[in-house]
Design an enzyme around this catalytic site. Sequence first.
Site, mmCIF file in Angstrom:
data_model
loop_
_atom_site.group_PDB
_atom_site.id
_atom_site.type_symbol
_atom_site.label_atom_id
_atom_site.label_comp_id
_atom_site.label_asym_id
_atom_site.label_seq_id
_atom_site.Cartn_x
_atom_site.Cartn_y
_atom_site.Cartn_z
ATOM 1 N N ALA A 58 0.842 -1.187 0.000
ATOM 2 C CA ALA A 58 0.000 0.000 0.000
ATOM 3 C C ALA A 58 0.884 1.246 0.000
ATOM 4 O O ALA A 58 1.730 1.410 0.884
ATOM 5 C CB ALA A 58 -0.890 -0.008 1.244
ATOM 6 N N TYR A 177 -9.660 -0.056 5.502
ATOM 7 C CA TYR A 177 -9.044 1.252 5.297
ATOM 8 C C TYR A 177 -10.096 2.215 4.742
ATOM 9 O O TYR A 177 -11.260 1.848 4.573
ATOM 10 C CB TYR A 177 -7.778 1.104 4.435
ATOM 11 N N ARG A 319 2.049 -14.459 1.863
ATOM 12 C CA ARG A 319 2.976 -15.110 2.787
ATOM 13 C C ARG A 319 3.769 -16.243 2.148
ATOM 14 O O ARG A 319 4.930 -16.463 2.503
ATOM 15 C CB ARG A 319 2.211 -15.593 4.022
HETATM 16 C C1 LIG Z 1 3.409 -8.709 5.795
HETATM 17 C C2 LIG Z 1 2.086 -8.458 5.120
HETATM 18 C C3 LIG Z 1 1.758 -7.178 4.708
HETATM 19 C C4 LIG Z 1 0.551 -6.927 4.023
HETATM 20 N N1 LIG Z 1 0.305 -5.683 3.506
HETATM 21 C C5 LIG Z 1 -0.764 -5.505 2.689
HETATM 22 C C6 LIG Z 1 -0.923 -4.298 1.958
HETATM 23 O O1 LIG Z 1 -0.079 -3.393 1.956
HETATM 24 N N2 LIG Z 1 -2.049 -4.167 1.209
HETATM 25 C C7 LIG Z 1 -2.995 -5.164 1.121
HETATM 26 O O2 LIG Z 1 -3.996 -4.998 0.441
HETATM 27 N N3 LIG Z 1 -2.822 -6.343 1.772
HETATM 28 C C8 LIG Z 1 -1.725 -6.533 2.512
HETATM 29 N N4 LIG Z 1 -1.521 -7.750 3.094
HETATM 30 C C9 LIG Z 1 -2.472 -8.848 2.809
HETATM 31 C C10 LIG Z 1 -1.947 -9.706 1.656
HETATM 32 O O3 LIG Z 1 -1.833 -8.945 0.457
HETATM 33 C C11 LIG Z 1 -2.870 -10.906 1.398
HETATM 34 O O4 LIG Z 1 -4.106 -10.429 0.955
HETATM 35 C C12 LIG Z 1 -3.056 -11.767 2.653
HETATM 36 O O5 LIG Z 1 -1.822 -11.955 3.326
HETATM 37 C C13 LIG Z 1 -3.654 -13.118 2.301
HETATM 38 O O6 LIG Z 1 -2.836 -13.797 1.381
HETATM 39 P P1 LIG Z 1 -1.803 -14.987 1.837
HETATM 40 O O7 LIG Z 1 -2.628 -16.006 2.558
HETATM 41 O O8 LIG Z 1 -1.243 -15.486 0.532
HETATM 42 O O9 LIG Z 1 -0.759 -14.380 2.720
HETATM 43 C C14 LIG Z 1 -0.348 -7.992 3.802
HETATM 44 C C15 LIG Z 1 -0.026 -9.281 4.266
HETATM 45 C C16 LIG Z 1 1.183 -9.516 4.896
HETATM 46 C C17 LIG Z 1 1.503 -10.933 5.335
#
Ligand SMILES: Cc1cc2nc3c(=O)[nH]c(=O)nc-3n(C[C@H](O)[C@H](O)[C@H](O)COP(=O)(O)O)c2cc1C
Length: 372
Positions: A58, A177, A319
Amino acid sequence: MTDLFSPLTLGGVTFRNRIGVSPMCQYCAGEDGLPTDWHLAHLVSRAVCGPGMVMTEAAAISPEGRISAHDLGIWSEAHVGPHARLAAAIAHAGSVPAIQLAHAGRKASRLPAWDSGPAVPGWEALAPSPLAFGHYAVPRAMTEAEVAQVIADMVAAARRAVRAGYRLIEVHAAHGYLLHQFLSPLSNRRKDSWGGDFEGRTRLLREAVAAVRAALPAGVALGVRISHTDWVEGGWTTEESVELSRRLRALGVDVVDVSSGGLDPAQRIPLGPGYQVPGAAAVRAGAGLPVMAVGLITEPAQAQAILAEGKADMVLLARAFLRDPYWVLNAAVALGRTEALSVPPQYERGWGSLGKMSIARPVGAPMPALPG
Ligand SMILES: Cc1cc2nc3c(=O)[nH]c(=O)nc-3n(C[C@H](O)[C@H](O)[C@H](O)COP(=O)(O)O)c2cc1C
């Protein structure tokens, strides 16, 4: 049958495959919101392993819209040059460079996640209504002029992002947000035309998206990340997400990135593999536009099945890419698809023995022309 490794074109932008790096806040920009060497290393080390797209975390459209003082930003001209370095390096590695534009609203003014401390003193968070998120400070309700300023800031940020070389601009309207706060009846109790019924609550996002679309040149795709449900009784629903996505499609949005939750600590999320995929499938079927699915997608066969079953057009992983920057290459090997591998020539001696490889653009080859 849609294949994980087949190219995809959205809004005139072609992705080499259907796997993307989901945005992940790193909380390590300077207080000026400028990208650092960490951002370059983090994003490029994922891009060289072959995803179709790498999206930045973001990036705040205004200083007060940051989650923390160390968020990435894109609110001034000083941000364009350092972002251009990130976008060019991602593109050079063969991935579409994408950026997420955000305003944190009532979730602004925090210390970085790993400090988990109180709000930053003297930084007033803004929101549709004076309703706090959990134990956070009560935000100040925005004036109508401040709401209109969000649209102007979003457009200015999008123009800078295009000049920096990003080819997909994602408007962040998820995870509780600011834009999501306007969508949900749990956080938006406004009595003016920015609140109330579905029309009023969706007005800010619709107007922001229309203004951003009008500012984008051909060849730059526009996406919106939504939380398809608040997972709270009386909150924003999947049905509303489908209707909203129909409207977004009519406004020229090329893809909806379907996440969920983040608005209310009372949420009860049925966590499990691919738990948000049904929301993505509902938006895709109901609104008739391409979607990205995200959330606990970790296994190559699982990702392939989501696409093959027509539930999404692209999968995003977050992740899993922190655990394995080479997830795409390892997925190609696991699925017996080494012919689909795309690696830079510098790494061929590590991966080339596995089969026929398509090698990414050689180092030093000219960059494609950037629009705008
Ligand atoms: C360290 C971290 C930071 C994240 N920052 C954002 C972000 O800046 N914007 C956003 O929309 N989602 C953010 N997320 C959510 C991820 O984009 C994603 O939607 C969420 O982790 C689920 O996917 P996953 O199971 O593959 O991790 C973040 C997730 C993690 C783990």
